[in-house]
Design a protein around this motif. Structure first.
Motif, PDB file in Angstrom:
ATOM      1  N   LEU A 199      -8.989  -1.376  -6.818  1.00  0.00           N
ATOM      2  CA  LEU A 199      -8.858  -1.887  -5.451  1.00  0.00           C
ATOM      3  C   LEU A 199      -9.735  -3.117  -5.218  1.00  0.00           C
ATOM      4  O   LEU A 199      -9.436  -3.947  -4.364  1.00  0.00           O
ATOM      5  N   THR A 238      -4.790   5.387   2.120  1.00  0.00           N
ATOM      6  CA  THR A 238      -5.358   5.221   0.778  1.00  0.00           C
ATOM      7  C   THR A 238      -6.656   6.009   0.655  1.00  0.00           C
ATOM      8  O   THR A 238      -6.854   6.782  -0.291  1.00  0.00           O
ATOM      9  N   ASN A 291      -0.162   4.085  -2.467  1.00  0.00           N
ATOM     10  CA  ASN A 291      -0.578   5.387  -1.959  1.00  0.00           C
ATOM     11  C   ASN A 291       0.273   6.508  -2.551  1.00  0.00           C
ATOM     12  O   ASN A 291      -0.222   7.612  -2.813  1.00  0.00           O
ATOM     13  N   PRO A 314      -5.809  -1.790   0.813  1.00  0.00           N
ATOM     14  CA  PRO A 314      -5.876  -0.354   1.129  1.00  0.00           C
ATOM     15  C   PRO A 314      -5.877  -0.115   2.633  1.00  0.00           C
ATOM     16  O   PRO A 314      -6.291  -0.970   3.423  1.00  0.00           O
ATOM     17  N   SER A 317       0.824  -1.210   0.000  1.00  0.00           N
ATOM     18  CA  SER A 317       0.000   0.000   0.000  1.00  0.00           C
ATOM     19  C   SER A 317       0.858   1.260   0.000  1.00  0.00           C
ATOM     20  O   SER A 317       0.401   2.328  -0.423  1.00  0.00           O
TER      21      SER A 317
END
Length: 448
Positions: free
Chosen positions: A145, A158, A123, A154, A119
């Motif tokens: 996602l 996120t 991100n 996530p 992530s």
């Protein structure tokens, strides 16, 4: 016979790369650390840290073709696996350069380096696309996602980024609900983003409902950012009493550091609602709480005094700034010049404008445009002509409306050749609308 140069070891290369400030020289040094070596020597053993150093140097300098050359070379390394933070830096470099496609390509390429995406890199990519205002790309990643192919779980970060990309409150609410469905605990930044969006639309009742919900349902206390968003929205809505109550609520929480931004917002609002007499009390409270007035605080006072036509108080504020070691900026002077021009005090505006360099503040395009507009409004077209010449010399141009007003005014007085030359110069910079030439009965052909 000249002595042979000492060989550059992997450790020595690291040291030289750190010291080399020129990214182009660093690139060539990395490619050829031992230029005097013979061709039958073993390949140089680059370290992972050396790759990190050169890639970040090239990325910060936006030497992206050279950076990609180094990446291709690193991809062939088998002695180490690059770490994910390096790729996060690369994605960020492309994001800051407004190159969303390149940022996405860098993200897609991570597995080819035997590095696992998490992530963190996802991100970073989301943030890069948001910085590029590539909202379509952000939405596409959001849809991804839900697929198993992406392989990224996530987190709160996120969704905080996705919330910032929302273009409507409905989308933000939907995202928040989706976050809850995934059992992702919202953070104070999550609520800050929601409340900021509500405040921007002046939906204050909803903003306060979210503030209450974060306390009651999630046991998350509002931070300074949330309070500031609420206070600014309340002041904009002229609900000053509620803003003052929130400010006092902040004072009761020792964990919150009440800063000058909140006080500056309240000072500006007090002037706007005709309660400038209370400003002194706010300044005293700032002093008591150890909050030093900054440039924003003083500019709020200057703007308020200018609106009230109290120019003596304006210059007292400037003197107070100097005493407190706070230097007036170009915004300060532009505000005063605009105030003088509004009152047709063009001579005072011109004097202050000419005095700005002595005060160690260089006029900007706003300074010139404001003064030029003020001189035209006052019918001082000769002075406006002089300012126009100076503007053009510095590469600035007035707005189209100002040019029209200037041409009409000077045409009534009888245009001059220098005026026509200036108009041709403005035309070259697309600052003159075609019909303006008709005012003086002239025609613009090839800049003459």
């Amino acid at each position: 016979m000249a002595a042979a140069l000492p060989k550059t070891s992997p450790f020595r290369l690291l040291s030289r790369l750190r010291l080399e400030e020129d990214p182009n020289r660093a690139f060539h040094l990395f490619q050829n650390p031992n230029p005097s070596s013979t061709s039958n020597r073993r390949p140089f053993r680059y370290s992972a840290r050396a790759y990190d150093l050169i890639i970040c140097k090239l990325g910060r300098a936006r030497m992206f073709p050279e950076m990609e050359v180094i990446l291709d070379q690193m991809q062939r390394e088998t002695r180490f696996t690059p770490r994910e933070p390096l790729f996060c830096s690369i994605i960020s470099f492309y994001g800051r350069a407004r190159m969303p496609a390149a940022a996405l390509r860098a993200y897609d390429r991570i597995p080819s380096f035997r590095c696992t995406r998490t992530s963190r890199s996802f991100n970073t990519l989301l943030h890069a696309l948001l910085s590029c205002r590539d909202f379509a790309g952000v939405r596409e990643l959001h849809r991804a996602l839900g697929s198993t192919e992406l392989g990224v779980t996530p987190d709160a970060c996120t969704y905080n980024i996705l919330l910032r990309a929302c273009t409507s409150l409905h989308d933000a609410r939907t995202l928040f609900d989706e976050m809850r469905e995934r059992s992702i605990q919202p953070s104070v930044a999550t609520f800050g983003t929601l409340i900021s969006a509500l405040c921007a639309d002046l939906k204050l009742d909803d903003a306060f409902m979210v503030k209450d919900e974060m306390l009651k349902s999630f046991d998350i206390k509002p931070n300074v950012y949330i309070y500031t968003s609420l206070i600014k929205a309340l002041c904009k809505s002229e609900k000053l009493e509620l803003a003052l109550e929130l400010k006092n609520e902040m004072l009761l929480d020792q964990a919150l550091n009440l800063d000058s931004a909140v006080y500056s917002t309240i000072i500006r609002a007090l002037f706007r609602v005709g309660r400038k007499g209370e400003v002194v009390g706010i300044l005293e409270e700032m002093k008591t709480n150890g909050v030093k007035p900054d440039i924003v605080t003083y500019n709020a006072m200057i703007a308020g005094f200018c609106e009230d036509k109290e120019f003596d108080a304006v210059f007292e504020a400037l003197n107070e700034m100097e005493k407190n070691g706070c230097k007036a900026d170009v915004f300060s002077y532009n505000t005063i010049i605009a105030g003088f021009c509004k009152e047709k005090r063009w001579r005072d505006a011109l004097d202050l404008f000419e005095d700005m360099p002595r005060r160690e503040c260089r006029p900007d395009v706003v300074s010139y445009r404001t003064l030029f507009d003020g001189l035209c409004e006052s019918g001082e077209f000769g002075e406006a002509m002089a300012i126009l010449d100076e503007m053009m010399f510095k590469g600035f141009v007035p707005g189209a409306g100002s040019v029209r007003r200037f041409v009409k005014g000077l045409d009534c007085e009888g245009g001059t050749m220098s005026f026509r030359a200036a108009l041709c110069g403005l035309a070259k910079q697309n600052a003159v609308e075609p019909d303006v030439w008709e005012i003086g009965g002239w025609q613009y052909v090839d800049g003459v």
